[in-house]
Scaffold this motif. Structure first.
Motif, PDB file in Angstrom:
ATOM      1  N   LEU A   1     -20.143   2.192  -4.996  1.00 40.69           N
ATOM      2  CA  LEU A   1     -19.301   3.002  -4.125  1.00 40.69           C
ATOM      3  C   LEU A   1     -18.900   2.265  -2.846  1.00 40.69           C
ATOM      4  CD1 LEU A   1     -18.282   5.878  -4.486  1.00 40.69           C
ATOM      5  CD2 LEU A   1     -20.191   6.658  -3.117  1.00 40.69           C
ATOM      6  N   GLN A   2     -19.704   1.287  -2.453  1.00 39.31           N
ATOM      7  CA  GLN A   2     -19.386   0.553  -1.227  1.00 39.31           C
ATOM      8  C   GLN A   2     -18.068  -0.215  -1.346  1.00 39.31           C
ATOM      9  OE1 GLN A   2     -22.169  -2.704  -0.365  1.00 39.31           O
ATOM     10  NE2 GLN A   2     -22.863  -2.514  -2.481  1.00 39.31           N
ATOM     11  N   TRP A   3     -17.680  -0.626  -2.544  1.00 42.38           N
ATOM     12  CA  TRP A   3     -16.459  -1.416  -2.700  1.00 42.38           C
ATOM     13  C   TRP A   3     -15.198  -0.591  -2.512  1.00 42.38           C
ATOM     14  CZ3 TRP A   3     -17.015  -6.191  -1.736  1.00 42.38           C
ATOM     15  CH2 TRP A   3     -18.256  -6.789  -1.980  1.00 42.38           C
ATOM     16  N   PRO A   4     -15.058   0.576  -3.166  1.00 44.28           N
ATOM     17  CA  PRO A   4     -13.877   1.393  -2.847  1.00 44.28           C
ATOM     18  C   PRO A   4     -13.890   1.880  -1.400  1.00 44.28           C
ATOM     19  CG  PRO A   4     -15.200   2.432  -4.573  1.00 44.28           C
ATOM     20  CD  PRO A   4     -15.817   1.117  -4.281  1.00 44.28           C
ATOM     21  N   ALA A   5     -15.078   2.097  -0.837  1.00 46.38           N
ATOM     22  CA  ALA A   5     -15.164   2.494   0.571  1.00 46.38           C
ATOM     23  C   ALA A   5     -14.609   1.393   1.470  1.00 46.38           C
ATOM     24  CB  ALA A   5     -16.606   2.822   0.943  1.00 46.38           C
ATOM     25  N   MET A   6     -14.951   0.158   1.163  1.00 41.84           N
ATOM     26  CA  MET A   6     -14.464  -0.976   1.949  1.00 41.84           C
ATOM     27  C   MET A   6     -12.950  -1.119   1.805  1.00 41.84           C
ATOM     28  SD  MET A   6     -13.380  -4.424   1.727  1.00 41.84           S
ATOM     29  CE  MET A   6     -13.848  -4.854   0.078  1.00 41.84           C
ATOM     30  N   VAL A   7     -12.446  -1.005   0.579  1.00 36.67           N
ATOM     31  CA  VAL A   7     -11.001  -1.121   0.354  1.00 36.67           C
ATOM     32  C   VAL A   7     -10.262   0.001   1.090  1.00 36.67           C
ATOM     33  CG1 VAL A   7      -9.191  -0.974  -1.408  1.00 36.67           C
ATOM     34  CG2 VAL A   7     -11.228  -2.367  -1.824  1.00 36.67           C
ATOM     35  N   ALA A   8     -10.778   1.213   1.014  1.00 38.43           N
ATOM     36  CA  ALA A   8     -10.147   2.349   1.706  1.00 38.43           C
ATOM     37  C   ALA A   8     -10.144   2.136   3.214  1.00 38.43           C
ATOM     38  CB  ALA A   8     -10.871   3.653   1.355  1.00 38.43           C
ATOM     39  N   THR A   9     -11.217   1.593   3.763  1.00 32.85           N
ATOM     40  CA  THR A   9     -11.291   1.345   5.194  1.00 32.85           C
ATOM     41  C   THR A   9     -10.256   0.316   5.630  1.00 32.85           C
ATOM     42  OG1 THR A   9     -13.652   1.886   5.204  1.00 32.85           O
ATOM     43  CG2 THR A   9     -12.816   0.648   7.089  1.00 32.85           C
ATOM     44  N   VAL A  10     -10.126  -0.766   4.875  1.00 29.90           N
ATOM     45  CA  VAL A  10      -9.149  -1.804   5.210  1.00 29.90           C
ATOM     46  C   VAL A  10      -7.724  -1.258   5.073  1.00 29.90           C
ATOM     47  CG1 VAL A  10      -8.235  -4.059   4.520  1.00 29.90           C
ATOM     48  CG2 VAL A  10     -10.708  -3.704   4.671  1.00 29.90           C
ATOM     49  N   LEU A  11      -7.455  -0.528   3.995  1.00 33.43           N
ATOM     50  CA  LEU A  11      -6.137   0.063   3.803  1.00 33.43           C
ATOM     51  C   LEU A  11      -5.811   1.038   4.937  1.00 33.43           C
ATOM     52  CD1 LEU A  11      -3.569   0.630   2.139  1.00 33.43           C
ATOM     53  CD2 LEU A  11      -4.918   2.346   0.874  1.00 33.43           C
ATOM     54  N   ALA A  12      -6.776   1.861   5.305  1.00 29.77           N
ATOM     55  CA  ALA A  12      -6.560   2.828   6.385  1.00 29.77           C
ATOM     56  C   ALA A  12      -6.252   2.120   7.700  1.00 29.77           C
ATOM     57  CB  ALA A  12      -7.787   3.726   6.536  1.00 29.77           C
ATOM     58  N   ALA A  13      -6.973   1.062   8.004  1.00 27.79           N
ATOM     59  CA  ALA A  13      -6.710   0.320   9.245  1.00 27.79           C
ATOM     60  C   ALA A  13      -5.297  -0.256   9.229  1.00 27.79           C
ATOM     61  CB  ALA A  13      -7.739  -0.792   9.417  1.00 27.79           C
ATOM     62  N   TRP A  14      -4.861  -0.757   8.072  1.00 23.56           N
ATOM     63  CA  TRP A  14      -3.512  -1.301   7.957  1.00 23.56           C
ATOM     64  C   TRP A  14      -2.472  -0.195   8.173  1.00 23.56           C
ATOM     65  CZ3 TRP A  14       0.552  -0.613   4.451  1.00 23.56           C
ATOM     66  CH2 TRP A  14       1.590  -1.538   4.568  1.00 23.56           C
ATOM     67  N   LEU A  15      -2.699   0.975   7.567  1.00 20.94           N
ATOM     68  CA  LEU A  15      -1.762   2.085   7.705  1.00 20.94           C
ATOM     69  C   LEU A  15      -1.701   2.605   9.138  1.00 20.94           C
ATOM     70  CD1 LEU A  15      -2.544   4.023   4.410  1.00 20.94           C
ATOM     71  CD2 LEU A  15      -0.387   2.877   4.985  1.00 20.94           C
ATOM     72  N   VAL A  16      -2.839   2.728   9.788  1.00 22.92           N
ATOM     73  CA  VAL A  16      -2.877   3.237  11.161  1.00 22.92           C
ATOM     74  C   VAL A  16      -2.144   2.287  12.106  1.00 22.92           C
ATOM     75  CG1 VAL A  16      -4.440   3.713  13.108  1.00 22.92           C
ATOM     76  CG2 VAL A  16      -4.908   4.696  10.880  1.00 22.92           C
ATOM     77  N   GLY A  17      -2.135   1.000  11.773  1.00 26.67           N
ATOM     78  CA  GLY A  17      -1.430   0.021  12.595  1.00 26.67           C
ATOM     79  C   GLY A  17       0.059  -0.068  12.315  1.00 26.67           C
ATOM     80  N   SER A  18       0.574   0.765  11.430  1.00 26.51           N
ATOM     81  CA  SER A  18       1.990   0.729  11.072  1.00 26.51           C
ATOM     82  C   SER A  18       2.858   1.335  12.168  1.00 26.51           C
ATOM     83  CB  SER A  18       2.232   1.515   9.779  1.00 26.51           C
ATOM     84  OG  SER A  18       1.605   0.895   8.695  1.00 26.51           O
ATOM     85  N   ASN A  19       4.122   0.944  12.177  1.00 26.64           N
ATOM     86  CA  ASN A  19       5.078   1.515  13.122  1.00 26.64           C
ATOM     87  C   ASN A  19       5.514   2.913  12.714  1.00 26.64           C
ATOM     88  OD1 ASN A  19       5.163  -0.693  14.859  1.00 26.64           O
ATOM     89  ND2 ASN A  19       6.726  -1.713  13.639  1.00 26.64           N
ATOM     90  N   GLY A  20       5.530   3.179  11.417  1.00 25.37           N
ATOM     91  CA  GLY A  20       5.980   4.483  10.923  1.00 25.37           C
ATOM     92  C   GLY A  20       4.953   5.572  11.159  1.00 25.37           C
ATOM     93  N   GLN A  21       5.406   6.685  11.698  1.00 22.05           N
ATOM     94  CA  GLN A  21       4.508   7.800  12.001  1.00 22.05           C
ATOM     95  C   GLN A  21       3.873   8.360  10.734  1.00 22.05           C
ATOM     96  OE1 GLN A  21       5.138  11.423  11.524  1.00 22.05           O
ATOM     97  NE2 GLN A  21       3.198  11.857  12.514  1.00 22.05           N
ATOM     98  N   GLY A  22       4.613   8.410   9.635  1.00 22.91           N
ATOM     99  CA  GLY A  22       4.070   8.922   8.377  1.00 22.91           C
ATOM    100  C   GLY A  22       2.952   8.043   7.840  1.00 22.91           C
TER     101      GLY A  22
END
Length: 83
Positions: free
Chosen positions: A11-32
């Motif tokens: 479970l730690q691997w999908p958790a890590m991937v989700a965390t990295v993806l979330a950080a990338w999304l939060v850093g996006s210019n688009g509000q959505g």
């Protein structure tokens, strides 16, 4: 090691991937995308919490609860800004 324990170890691997993806999304210019990032972060908090419970990593669980509160705050601020 039984199958359920092995599954929880992984479970730690999908958790890590989700965390990295979330950080990338939060850093996006688009509000959505930023809004989606906070939701993905909440999913990663859940995954890390489950893995922490399985491994007895109670400090990690406490961290994930604190981060989830911050992510809920982020979701509410992002959704408020969209209105």
């Amino acid at each position: 090691m039984d199958f359920s324990s092995e599954w929880l170890d992984l479970l730690q691997w999908p958790a890590m991937v989700a965390t990295v993806l979330a950080a990338w999304l939060v850093g996006s210019n688009g509000q959505g995308r930023r809004n989606a990032g906070f939701w993905v972060f909440l999913g990663s908090n859940l995954l890390w919490g489950l893995w922490g419970w399985h491994d007895g990593a109670y400090a990690l669980i406490a961290l994930q609860v604190a981060l989830a509160v911050l992510n809920i705050r982020g979701v509410s601020k992002t959704e408020t800004a969209a209105k």
